[in-house]
Design a protein around this motif. Structure first.
Motif, PDB file in Angstrom:
ATOM      1  N   GLU A 411     106.461 102.477  92.093  1.00  0.00           N
ATOM      2  CA  GLU A 411     105.051 102.404  91.722  1.00  0.00           C
ATOM      3  C   GLU A 411     104.871 101.353  90.624  1.00  0.00           C
ATOM      4  O   GLU A 411     105.758 101.172  89.787  1.00  0.00           O
ATOM      5  CB  GLU A 411     104.563 103.757  91.188  1.00  0.00           C
ATOM      6  CG  GLU A 411     104.701 104.915  92.168  1.00  0.00           C
ATOM      7  CD  GLU A 411     103.594 104.963  93.209  1.00  0.00           C
ATOM      8  OE1 GLU A 411     103.104 103.889  93.589  1.00  0.00           O
ATOM      9  OE2 GLU A 411     103.241 106.066  93.648  1.00  0.00           O
ATOM     10  N   PRO A 412     103.738 100.660  90.597  1.00  0.00           N
ATOM     11  CA  PRO A 412     103.481  99.726  89.497  1.00  0.00           C
ATOM     12  C   PRO A 412     103.441 100.470  88.162  1.00  0.00           C
ATOM     13  O   PRO A 412     102.930 101.600  88.091  1.00  0.00           O
ATOM     14  CB  PRO A 412     102.105  99.140  89.834  1.00  0.00           C
ATOM     15  CG  PRO A 412     101.875  99.458  91.267  1.00  0.00           C
ATOM     16  CD  PRO A 412     102.637 100.712  91.560  1.00  0.00           C
ATOM     17  N   THR A 413     103.986  99.852  87.133  1.00  0.00           N
ATOM     18  CA  THR A 413     103.887 100.440  85.796  1.00  0.00           C
ATOM     19  C   THR A 413     102.433 100.399  85.323  1.00  0.00           C
ATOM     20  O   THR A 413     101.934 101.338  84.710  1.00  0.00           O
ATOM     21  CB  THR A 413     104.796  99.676  84.810  1.00  0.00           C
ATOM     22  OG1 THR A 413     106.130  99.638  85.341  1.00  0.00           O
ATOM     23  CG2 THR A 413     104.816 100.358  83.444  1.00  0.00           C
ATOM     24  N   GLU A 414     101.782  99.301  85.630  1.00  0.00           N
ATOM     25  CA  GLU A 414     100.350  99.145  85.354  1.00  0.00           C
ATOM     26  C   GLU A 414      99.727  98.398  86.526  1.00  0.00           C
ATOM     27  O   GLU A 414     100.385  97.654  87.242  1.00  0.00           O
ATOM     28  CB  GLU A 414     100.127  98.356  84.052  1.00  0.00           C
ATOM     29  CG  GLU A 414     100.667  99.028  82.808  1.00  0.00           C
ATOM     30  CD  GLU A 414     100.519  98.140  81.574  1.00  0.00           C
ATOM     31  OE1 GLU A 414      99.880  97.068  81.690  1.00  0.00           O
ATOM     32  OE2 GLU A 414     101.051  98.516  80.522  1.00  0.00           O
ATOM     33  N   GLY A 415      98.429  98.573  86.713  1.00  0.00           N
ATOM     34  CA  GLY A 415      97.734  97.864  87.771  1.00  0.00           C
ATOM     35  C   GLY A 415      97.808  98.581  89.103  1.00  0.00           C
ATOM     36  O   GLY A 415      98.204  99.753  89.185  1.00  0.00           O
ATOM     37  N   GLN A 416      97.421  97.884  90.157  1.00  0.00           N
ATOM     38  CA  GLN A 416      97.324  98.484  91.487  1.00  0.00           C
ATOM     39  C   GLN A 416      97.896  97.548  92.554  1.00  0.00           C
ATOM     40  O   GLN A 416      97.790  96.328  92.441  1.00  0.00           O
ATOM     41  CB  GLN A 416      95.861  98.762  91.852  1.00  0.00           C
ATOM     42  CG  GLN A 416      95.162  99.788  90.993  1.00  0.00           C
ATOM     43  CD  GLN A 416      93.700  99.893  91.373  1.00  0.00           C
ATOM     44  OE1 GLN A 416      92.962  98.899  91.337  1.00  0.00           O
ATOM     45  NE2 GLN A 416      93.260 101.079  91.764  1.00  0.00           N
ATOM     46  N   VAL A 417      98.488  98.174  93.568  1.00  0.00           N
ATOM     47  CA  VAL A 417      98.818  97.473  94.806  1.00  0.00           C
ATOM     48  C   VAL A 417      97.872  98.033  95.860  1.00  0.00           C
ATOM     49  O   VAL A 417      97.885  99.233  96.143  1.00  0.00           O
ATOM     50  CB  VAL A 417     100.287  97.694  95.223  1.00  0.00           C
ATOM     51  CG1 VAL A 417     100.540  97.030  96.580  1.00  0.00           C
ATOM     52  CG2 VAL A 417     101.236  97.134  94.178  1.00  0.00           C
ATOM     53  N   LEU A 418      97.036  97.175  96.417  1.00  0.00           N
ATOM     54  CA  LEU A 418      96.023  97.601  97.373  1.00  0.00           C
ATOM     55  C   LEU A 418      96.478  97.286  98.796  1.00  0.00           C
ATOM     56  O   LEU A 418      96.985  96.196  99.075  1.00  0.00           O
ATOM     57  CB  LEU A 418      94.692  96.897  97.103  1.00  0.00           C
ATOM     58  CG  LEU A 418      94.122  97.009  95.675  1.00  0.00           C
ATOM     59  CD1 LEU A 418      92.816  96.248  95.575  1.00  0.00           C
ATOM     60  CD2 LEU A 418      93.906  98.465  95.292  1.00  0.00           C
ATOM     61  N   ILE A 419      96.325  98.255  99.677  1.00  0.00           N
ATOM     62  CA  ILE A 419      96.585  98.070 101.104  1.00  0.00           C
ATOM     63  C   ILE A 419      95.255  98.245 101.831  1.00  0.00           C
ATOM     64  O   ILE A 419      94.632  99.309 101.744  1.00  0.00           O
ATOM     65  CB  ILE A 419      97.616  99.080 101.635  1.00  0.00           C
ATOM     66  CG1 ILE A 419      98.918  99.029 100.818  1.00  0.00           C
ATOM     67  CG2 ILE A 419      97.892  98.820 103.117  1.00  0.00           C
ATOM     68  CD1 ILE A 419      99.690  97.737 100.930  1.00  0.00           C
ATOM     69  N   ASP A 420      94.809  97.194 102.494  1.00  0.00           N
ATOM     70  CA  ASP A 420      93.495  97.207 103.168  1.00  0.00           C
ATOM     71  C   ASP A 420      92.376  97.585 102.203  1.00  0.00           C
ATOM     72  O   ASP A 420      91.457  98.351 102.530  1.00  0.00           O
ATOM     73  CB  ASP A 420      93.501  98.177 104.356  1.00  0.00           C
ATOM     74  CG  ASP A 420      94.386  97.679 105.496  1.00  0.00           C
ATOM     75  OD1 ASP A 420      94.789  96.505 105.457  1.00  0.00           O
ATOM     76  OD2 ASP A 420      94.667  98.473 106.406  1.00  0.00           O
ATOM     77  N   GLY A 421      92.490  97.066 100.965  1.00  0.00           N
ATOM     78  CA  GLY A 421      91.425  97.246  99.982  1.00  0.00           C
ATOM     79  C   GLY A 421      91.454  98.559  99.223  1.00  0.00           C
ATOM     80  O   GLY A 421      90.602  98.788  98.360  1.00  0.00           O
ATOM     81  N   ARG A 422      92.413  99.453  99.523  1.00  0.00           N
ATOM     82  CA  ARG A 422      92.503 100.732  98.813  1.00  0.00           C
ATOM     83  C   ARG A 422      93.848 100.834  98.108  1.00  0.00           C
ATOM     84  O   ARG A 422      94.865 100.332  98.609  1.00  0.00           O
ATOM     85  CB  ARG A 422      92.347 101.905  99.785  1.00  0.00           C
ATOM     86  CG  ARG A 422      90.935 102.078 100.338  1.00  0.00           C
ATOM     87  CD  ARG A 422      90.859 103.237 101.298  1.00  0.00           C
ATOM     88  NE  ARG A 422      91.279 104.498 100.681  1.00  0.00           N
ATOM     89  CZ  ARG A 422      91.377 105.646 101.350  1.00  0.00           C
ATOM     90  NH1 ARG A 422      91.096 105.686 102.655  1.00  0.00           N
ATOM     91  NH2 ARG A 422      91.746 106.743 100.732  1.00  0.00           N
ATOM     92  N   ASP A 423      93.831 101.496  96.961  1.00  0.00           N
ATOM     93  CA  ASP A 423      95.078 101.719  96.232  1.00  0.00           C
ATOM     94  C   ASP A 423      96.076 102.418  97.152  1.00  0.00           C
ATOM     95  O   ASP A 423      95.736 103.415  97.814  1.00  0.00           O
ATOM     96  CB  ASP A 423      94.795 102.585  94.994  1.00  0.00           C
ATOM     97  CG  ASP A 423      95.980 102.618  94.025  1.00  0.00           C
ATOM     98  OD1 ASP A 423      97.137 102.652  94.493  1.00  0.00           O
ATOM     99  OD2 ASP A 423      95.746 102.609  92.805  1.00  0.00           O
ATOM    100  N   ALA A 424      97.293 101.892  97.204  1.00  0.00           N
ATOM    101  CA  ALA A 424      98.322 102.471  98.089  1.00  0.00           C
ATOM    102  C   ALA A 424      98.545 103.938  97.788  1.00  0.00           C
ATOM    103  O   ALA A 424      98.954 104.707  98.671  1.00  0.00           O
ATOM    104  CB  ALA A 424      99.632 101.692  97.947  1.00  0.00           C
TER     105      ALA A 424
END
Length: 606
Positions: A411-424
């Motif tokens: 998981e990210p320590t900070e921030g977001q990884v988005l898949i198809d515009g939504r947070d994973a």
């Protein structure tokens, strides 16, 4: 865990409460096991009374008037004893196997839910010991160790009750020896436990030495260190012998002590009981009963002390098992996500949305769980569906970090990884992983046939679909070399195939799943140049319409990528298309020209 830590563990009831959830399904069987153990010890304690009756009645009174009822009762009790022993042993074995199975299933299933960080921080030997050795010891505790305590403890109580009933004075004489026996047996058992623990540690070193001597044979010979390796091995075997001799000596004295205590008890019985018999106060049959009990009482005491020592040692196994089960994954779905999408073992696929393949890093900072500095800081990247992203850099630069975040292995320590515009994190891990095809640099095949291995990518795949996937990655020749085609065995870990052949099969397995996101982690590194050209053509076809992340060592293979990320010391220092990066004449330019020069030199040399 150290020896001192082992001694300091103090769990109530030898840690049994911590494994009660695994015992509870078999509580009725365990209850009847206990009842059978008590019944068996009761029968054991009353058998000598048959001798008493036979001596006092048939011999002392010289009559056979009750011989047939006597024989009938004796054989009835004997048959009952045999039956309850059979049932108790059978149930103990069944309970051990059932509890072992449940513990191993639970621990293995739990391991499947843990993140890569856990695997990175714990070696295979440690995990294997938790799943196999520790669970086996706990199963042994629930079945056999518990029965040892029940049988031996109840036998001693029954025997003391019978002796006190028959002759209190003589019983007290024998009872006076019990504390002395307990002290002596405990003393020797304590030393034996320490020595046996040391023997196990040395044996582990010997096993490790032996394993390295075989697996590292080539290095040993090329380094000419046979004498050094042999000397280390002999040092361990010598220490093993010395420690084993000490343990054998203690064991011999231990056994002799138990025998001595039994002999002392017998001497007391003969001395005091003989005088009582001579005076006519006690019959000879009664004396024989006390003689039998005096000889047999010391062994259960010894067995109880040995069992308690074993139970104390098993506390360590319970502690390690419960610690594993209490380990939480660094990457876990939220309760509301599990409620909607299901979990790893109970997916709710009817609620799964179609994955298009858009990936976005939004202000992502990341530090590995066992690290102490940020690998990514405030990183932003948009990857539209169908984009081919190449990640390059020298060995150890940290190229896999981005891919690990996209696949949600971390998981990210900070921030977001988005898949198809939504947070994973708003959807389940299994949903994401089911839409990702991952081809590793070091391929892994499971034991079984070629067909079995490829169907891990798509369980319901037909032979025609499997053959089409193999053809797509130019892997038909792998089957041509094998006698049984798709039914050919690949061996343990695929060791019947070359590394390149395993890589091709793992590539076909990923393609068979028809993933929306494709990850190639230096997937062509183990393939020869001729095969690489064929597979590059296949990759160009396969990645069309899919989002792809290609970690590349050979930069010539990614010149057509939509975007190239250049990684150095865990940081992304350059990004762009091949042509733009070459114009900058930066770090990527240096990497590419260096590889090109090496390729030309190798071609000329060849």
């Amino acid at each position: 865990m150290s020896e001192n830590n082992d001694r300091n563990i103090r769990l109530p009831f030898f840690g049994i409460p911590k494994v009660l959830p695994f015992i509870r399904p078999y509580r009725r069987r365990v209850f009847w096991m206990i009842m059978m153990g008590i019944a068996a010890s009761l029968v054991d304690s009353i058998f000598p009374l048959f001798n008493k009756y036979a001596i006092d009645h048939f011999i002392g009174e010289e009559t056979l008037d009750t011989i047939w009822p006597f024989i009938g009762l004796f054989f009835a009790i004997l048959i009952f004893y045999v039956v309850i022993n059979y049932i108790s042993v059978y149930w103990c074995g069944m309970t051990e196997m059932d509890v072992d199975r449940d513990l191993r299933d639970a621990s293995f299933n739990h391991l499947q839910t843990l993140s890569f960080a856990f695997c990175n921080q714990n070696n295979v030997g440690y995990i294997h010991a938790r799943v196999m050795s520790d669970t086996g010891k706990i199963g042994e505790l629930v079945a056999w160790r518990m029965m040892d305590i029940i049988w031996n403890g109840s036998y001693i109580l029954f025997v003391l009750g019978v002796m006190l009933t028959i002759n209190t004075k003589l019983a007290l004489y024998i009872l006076a020896l019990v504390p002395v026996a307990v002290i002596l047996i405990t003393y020797f058992q304590k030393h034996l436990v320490v020595l046996n623990r040391k023997i196990r540690e040395i044996n582990s070193r010997i096993t490790s030495d032996f394993n390295e001597g075989i697996t590292g044979a080539r290095s040993i010979k090329t380094l000419v260190v046979e004498d050094t390796i042999n000397g280390d091995f002999q040092k361990d075997t010598t220490e093993m012998r010395t420690t084993s001799v000490r343990a054998t000596r203690y064991s011999a004295v231990f056994s002799a002590t138990v025998t001595m205590m039994g002999s002392l008890a017998l001497a007391l019985v003969l001395w005091q009981g003989g005088m009582l018999t001579k005076e006519g106060v006690m019959l000879i049959g009664t004396l024989s009963v006390f003689m039998n009990y005096a000889i047999n009482m010391m062994e259960p005491i010894q067995a109880i002390i040995e069992t308690i020592a074993a139970l104390i040692a098993i506390q360590v196994n319970i502690e390690r098992f419960t610690k594993l089960m209490a380990t939480e994954s660094d990457v876990a779905d939220r309760p509301d996500v599990i409620e909607k999408y299901g979990d790893t073992f109970n997916p709710k696929k009817e609620n799964w949305e179609k994955l298009e393949g858009d990936v976005e890093f939004r202000d992502v900072s990341f530090m590995y769980p066992d690290g102490n500095e940020m690998v990514l800081e405030h990183f932003d990247l948009k990857v539209p569906a169908g984009t081919n992203v190449a990640i390059v850099g020298e060995t150890g630069a940290g190229k896999s970090t981005l891919v690990n975040l996209v696949c949600r292995f971390f998981e990210p320590t900070e921030g977001q990884v988005l898949i198809d515009g939504r947070d994973a994190r708003d959807r389940s891990q299994l949903w994401l992983h089911s839409n990702i095809g991952y081809v590793l640099q070091t391929p892994h095949l499971f034991s079984g046939t070629v067909r079995d291995n490829l169907r891990y990518g798509k369980p319901d795949a037909t032979d025609e679909e499997i053959l089409a996937a193999l053809k797509l990655v130019s892997a038909e020749f792998v089957l041509d070399k094998m006698d049984k085609g798709l039914d050919s065995e690949v061996g343990e870990g695929g060791d019947m195939l070359s590394t390149g052949e395993k890589q091709l099969l793992s590539f076909a397995r990923a393609i068979l799943a028809d993933p929306r996101i494709l990850v190639l982690d230096e997937a062509t590194a183990s393939i020869d140049t001729l095969t690489e050209k064929a597979i590059q053509d296949a990759i160009a076809t396969v990645i069309k319409g899919r989002t792809s992340f290609v970690i590349a060592h050979r930069l010539s293979t990614i010149v057509d990528a939509d975007v190239i990320l250049v990684v150095r010391d865990g940081k992304i220092i350059e990004r762009g298309r091949h042509r733009d990066l070459m114009k900058k004449k930066g770090y990527y330019y240096d990497l590419y020209t260096r590889q090109y020069e090496e390729m030309v030199i190798n071609a000329v040399s060849a």
